[in-house]
Every structure is written in structure tokens, then in C-alpha cells.
Motif scaffolding. Structure first.
Motif, PDB file in Angstrom:
ATOM      1  N   ALA A 176      -6.241  39.513  -7.154  1.00 11.80           N
ATOM      2  CA  ALA A 176      -6.572  40.234  -5.920  1.00 11.80           C
ATOM      3  C   ALA A 176      -7.411  41.472  -6.217  1.00 11.80           C
ATOM      4  O   ALA A 176      -8.270  41.854  -5.411  1.00 11.80           O
ATOM      5  CB  ALA A 176      -5.298  40.629  -5.181  1.00 11.80           C
ATOM      6  N   ASP A 177      -7.177  42.102  -7.378  1.00 10.68           N
ATOM      7  CA  ASP A 177      -7.961  43.289  -7.734  1.00 10.68           C
ATOM      8  C   ASP A 177      -9.426  42.925  -7.946  1.00 10.68           C
ATOM      9  O   ASP A 177     -10.331  43.664  -7.535  1.00 10.68           O
ATOM     10  CB  ASP A 177      -7.388  43.930  -9.005  1.00 10.68           C
ATOM     11  CG  ASP A 177      -5.984  44.476  -8.796  1.00 10.68           C
ATOM     12  OD1 ASP A 177      -5.704  44.943  -7.674  1.00 10.68           O
ATOM     13  OD2 ASP A 177      -5.178  44.410  -9.729  1.00 10.68           O
ATOM     14  N   GLU A 197     -10.945  40.389  -6.620  1.00  8.90           N
ATOM     15  CA  GLU A 197     -11.495  40.044  -5.312  1.00  8.90           C
ATOM     16  C   GLU A 197     -11.886  41.294  -4.534  1.00  8.90           C
ATOM     17  O   GLU A 197     -12.923  41.326  -3.866  1.00  8.90           O
ATOM     18  CB  GLU A 197     -10.486  39.215  -4.531  1.00  8.90           C
ATOM     19  CG  GLU A 197     -10.247  37.826  -5.124  1.00  8.90           C
ATOM     20  CD  GLU A 197      -9.101  37.096  -4.452  1.00  8.90           C
ATOM     21  OE1 GLU A 197      -8.344  37.756  -3.704  1.00  8.90           O
ATOM     22  OE2 GLU A 197      -8.962  35.882  -4.665  1.00  8.90           O
ATOM     23  N   LYS A 198     -11.044  42.338  -4.635  1.00 11.09           N
ATOM     24  CA  LYS A 198     -11.379  43.604  -3.972  1.00 11.09           C
ATOM     25  C   LYS A 198     -12.636  44.206  -4.561  1.00 11.09           C
ATOM     26  O   LYS A 198     -13.481  44.758  -3.844  1.00 11.09           O
ATOM     27  CB  LYS A 198     -10.209  44.583  -4.115  1.00 11.09           C
ATOM     28  CG  LYS A 198      -8.978  44.216  -3.310  1.00 11.09           C
ATOM     29  CD  LYS A 198      -7.852  45.207  -3.560  1.00 11.09           C
ATOM     30  CE  LYS A 198      -6.586  44.813  -2.828  1.00 11.09           C
ATOM     31  NZ  LYS A 198      -5.462  45.746  -3.129  1.00 11.09           N
ATOM     32  N   THR A 199     -12.773  44.111  -5.891  1.00  8.01           N
ATOM     33  CA  THR A 199     -13.968  44.645  -6.546  1.00  8.01           C
ATOM     34  C   THR A 199     -15.214  43.911  -6.073  1.00  8.01           C
ATOM     35  O   THR A 199     -16.262  44.530  -5.832  1.00  8.01           O
ATOM     36  CB  THR A 199     -13.837  44.496  -8.075  1.00  8.01           C
ATOM     37  OG1 THR A 199     -12.661  45.179  -8.511  1.00  8.01           O
ATOM     38  CG2 THR A 199     -15.052  45.089  -8.775  1.00  8.01           C
ATOM     39  N   GLU A 200     -15.101  42.605  -5.926  1.00  7.59           N
ATOM     40  CA  GLU A 200     -16.233  41.817  -5.434  1.00  7.59           C
ATOM     41  C   GLU A 200     -16.630  42.252  -4.029  1.00  7.59           C
ATOM     42  O   GLU A 200     -17.813  42.403  -3.720  1.00  7.59           O
ATOM     43  CB  GLU A 200     -15.878  40.339  -5.434  1.00  7.59           C
ATOM     44  CG  GLU A 200     -15.904  39.696  -6.796  1.00  7.59           C
ATOM     45  CD  GLU A 200     -15.790  38.187  -6.707  1.00  7.59           C
ATOM     46  OE1 GLU A 200     -16.723  37.506  -7.131  1.00  7.59           O
ATOM     47  OE2 GLU A 200     -14.764  37.703  -6.197  1.00  7.59           O
ATOM     48  N   ARG A 201     -15.619  42.459  -3.183  1.00  2.13           N
ATOM     49  CA  ARG A 201     -15.921  42.893  -1.819  1.00  2.13           C
ATOM     50  C   ARG A 201     -16.567  44.274  -1.814  1.00  2.13           C
ATOM     51  O   ARG A 201     -17.489  44.544  -1.040  1.00  2.13           O
ATOM     52  CB  ARG A 201     -14.644  42.891  -0.973  1.00  2.13           C
ATOM     53  CG  ARG A 201     -14.125  41.491  -0.656  1.00  2.13           C
ATOM     54  CD  ARG A 201     -13.085  41.528   0.450  1.00  2.13           C
ATOM     55  NE  ARG A 201     -11.888  42.249   0.062  1.00  2.13           N
ATOM     56  CZ  ARG A 201     -10.826  41.680  -0.501  1.00  2.13           C
ATOM     57  NH1 ARG A 201     -10.837  40.369  -0.743  1.00  2.13           N
ATOM     58  NH2 ARG A 201      -9.764  42.384  -0.819  1.00  2.13           N
ATOM     59  N   TRP A 202     -16.067  45.175  -2.706  1.00  2.00           N
ATOM     60  CA  TRP A 202     -16.641  46.526  -2.790  1.00  2.00           C
ATOM     61  C   TRP A 202     -18.090  46.457  -3.237  1.00  2.00           C
ATOM     62  O   TRP A 202     -18.955  47.120  -2.674  1.00  2.00           O
ATOM     63  CB  TRP A 202     -15.834  47.371  -3.774  1.00  2.00           C
ATOM     64  CG  TRP A 202     -16.362  48.773  -3.905  1.00  2.00           C
ATOM     65  CD1 TRP A 202     -15.997  49.859  -3.163  1.00  2.00           C
ATOM     66  CD2 TRP A 202     -17.359  49.239  -4.819  1.00  2.00           C
ATOM     67  NE1 TRP A 202     -16.700  50.968  -3.559  1.00  2.00           N
ATOM     68  CE2 TRP A 202     -17.547  50.609  -4.568  1.00  2.00           C
ATOM     69  CE3 TRP A 202     -18.111  48.625  -5.819  1.00  2.00           C
ATOM     70  CZ2 TRP A 202     -18.455  51.379  -5.295  1.00  2.00           C
ATOM     71  CZ3 TRP A 202     -19.019  49.389  -6.528  1.00  2.00           C
ATOM     72  CH2 TRP A 202     -19.184  50.757  -6.270  1.00  2.00           C
ATOM     73  N   LYS A 250     -20.462  45.371  -0.645  1.00  2.00           N
ATOM     74  CA  LYS A 250     -20.718  46.391   0.378  1.00  2.00           C
ATOM     75  C   LYS A 250     -21.537  47.554  -0.168  1.00  2.00           C
ATOM     76  O   LYS A 250     -22.388  48.113   0.538  1.00  2.00           O
ATOM     77  CB  LYS A 250     -19.378  46.903   0.919  1.00  2.00           C
ATOM     78  CG  LYS A 250     -19.514  47.869   2.085  1.00  2.00           C
ATOM     79  CD  LYS A 250     -18.137  48.253   2.626  1.00  2.00           C
ATOM     80  CE  LYS A 250     -18.256  49.195   3.816  1.00  2.00           C
ATOM     81  NZ  LYS A 250     -16.928  49.578   4.351  1.00  2.00           N
ATOM     82  N   GLU A 283     -22.259  39.191  -9.728  1.00  2.00           N
ATOM     83  CA  GLU A 283     -22.191  38.980  -8.284  1.00  2.00           C
ATOM     84  C   GLU A 283     -23.476  38.371  -7.729  1.00  2.00           C
ATOM     85  O   GLU A 283     -23.618  38.211  -6.515  1.00  2.00           O
ATOM     86  CB  GLU A 283     -21.915  40.317  -7.580  1.00  2.00           C
ATOM     87  CG  GLU A 283     -20.587  40.946  -7.937  1.00  2.00           C
ATOM     88  CD  GLU A 283     -19.427  40.036  -7.613  1.00  2.00           C
ATOM     89  OE1 GLU A 283     -19.494  39.343  -6.576  1.00  2.00           O
ATOM     90  OE2 GLU A 283     -18.466  39.992  -8.398  1.00  2.00           O
TER      91      GLU A 283
END
Length: 229
Positions: free
Chosen positions: A104-105, A107-112, A115, A141
């Protein structure tokens, strides 16, 4: 060009001096390309030294800026390709084997990055250490290559311009640039290390303390029915 390079980071300044004296602008570009690939080669030495060489007439300011920016882009592109070839699936496979981290960490980094990736690539070019490392997640990415190259070229141009102009203005005292930028490098590195330590501590504590199971809601039991007489 007779810069006083004997005491600057061992033989790095002398090596960069030889490149610039022998090859001119292309030599400065090669040095900066290698600096992007190997961050221990500090741009805060190479770029001010290039500015000093401009002041001595060894090359023109335009040549210095064009070649060093080209070197920055080439080095960054190589790291971008490493991240791109490594791939998302391999990164997730490696991540799952690491202790103290969760998928999950990542995945959060990918989303960050999705953005804020453009800001990270642009401003990262002007931050010591991270100016090299930021290319890897950009490739991982799969940031569109034209955008990556444009942001890299613009951010690198501004960083190169500032340090080359500083070396040009300081002349034989160009080594002062390394001292001040070196302090910035240490501050950035210290903040990164502190952030990593806090991240690990938080993960360790979250694994030691088991989650508290939710308390089921208390429902009032129905009272005895009253029967009419």
C-alpha cells in the motif's frame, strides 16, 4: 587555465580541469553526464570550475551552458531508462520481499508521483543528490519522455546557469561555491535520513502494537411485556 584545484575533493577538480582544458565545452558536458550517473561526482565543483574556465577564455558562456545542459539530460535519460526497464512488476516483486514496508505504501507513492511528478522532476534538478535520483522513479512510473526531457533540460539549465555564473563571478575563488552548496547538500541528506528513520520507527511501532478489535455495540434487551388485565 590555471585554477587552484589542488585541495578540492581530492582529484575531482583536477580531473574536471583536464577535461575542460582538453575538450572545452564537450568535456564539461561529459563531466556533468557522469555526475548525474554517479552523484559522488559533485556538480558544485564541476560547474563553478567551468564558469572559471569561461572567465579565462577557455570556452564561451553559451558553449558551457549548452554542453553542461546536454550532459545533464543525457545522464538523466540513462537513469530514466534504468527505471523504465526495471519496470513496475519487478519493483512490486522486490518491494514485497522488503521488511517493514507494505504494498500500500508503494501504491501511495505511485499516486503521489502521478500527481506531483512534474514538480518533482523540475525542482529536483536544483536539489543536490536528488537531482540524479529523481530520474529513476520517473522512468519507473513511465512519465512521458518528452515531458521528462523538457523538465530535465529546463531545471538543469537553471541549476547549471547559477553555478557557472557563480564560478565566473568568483574567478580564482570559485571553490567557495562548493563550500556553500556542500552545506545545502548535507542539509538535504540529513532531512532525507531523518525522514527514513521516522518512517522505519513508525513501521516498527505499528507492527508491535496489535490493532484493537472493535467493541460490538451494546443493544438494550427488550423489557417484559405488560399484559393488560
Amino acid at each position: 587555465m590555471s585554477a587552484n584545484t589542488s585541495g578540492a575533493s581530492g582529484g575531482i577538480a583536477g580531473w574536471a580541469t583536464d577535461l575542460v582544458e582538453t575538450l572545452g565545452g564537450p568535456g564539461a558536458g561529459i563531466a556533468i553526464a557522469l555526475e548525474n550517473l554517479f552523484p559522488p561526482l559533485p556538480s558544485e565543483i564541476i560547474l563553478p570550475l567551468t564558469g572559471f574556465a569561461v572567465g579565462q577564455g577557455a570556452l564561451s558562456m553559451a558553449s558551457a551552458l549548452i554542453w553542461t545542459t546536454a550532459g545533464s539530460v543525457i545522464g538523466a535519460f540513462a537513469l530514466y531508462q534504468i527505471g523504465r526497464l526495471f519496470g513496475r512488476e519487478r519493483m512490486y516483486a522486490l518491494w514485497e520481499r522488503l521488511p517493514l514496508v507494505k504494498t500500500a505504501d508503494l501504491e501511495k507513492t505511485e499516486r503521489w508521483f502521478a500527481k506531483h511528478g512534474t514538480k518533482a522532476v523540475f525542482f529536483g534538478r536544483m536539489v543536490p543528490i536528488f537531482r540524479s535520483l529523481i530520474s529513476v522513479p520517473a522512468g519507473l512510473e513511465r512519465m512521458p519522455l518528452p515531458i521528462f526531457l523538457s523538465l530535465t533540460a529546463l531545471g538543469s539549465f537553471l541549476w547549471n546557469l547559477a553555478l557557472i555564473m557563480a564560478g565566473y563571478a568568483l574567478g580564482a575563488q570559485w571553490g567557495l561555491v562548493e563550500q556553500y552548496v556542500g552545506v545545502l547538500s548535507k542539509v538535504v541528506l540529513g532531512v532525507a535520513v531523518l525522514g527514513l528513520v521516522l518512517f522505519i520507527v513508525r513501521k516498527v511501532r505499528s507492527r508491535k502494537v496489535p490493532p484493537v478489535p472493535p467493541v460490538p455495540p451494546v443493544t438494550a434487551s427488550p423489557g417484559p411485556r405488560e399484559h393488560g388485565g
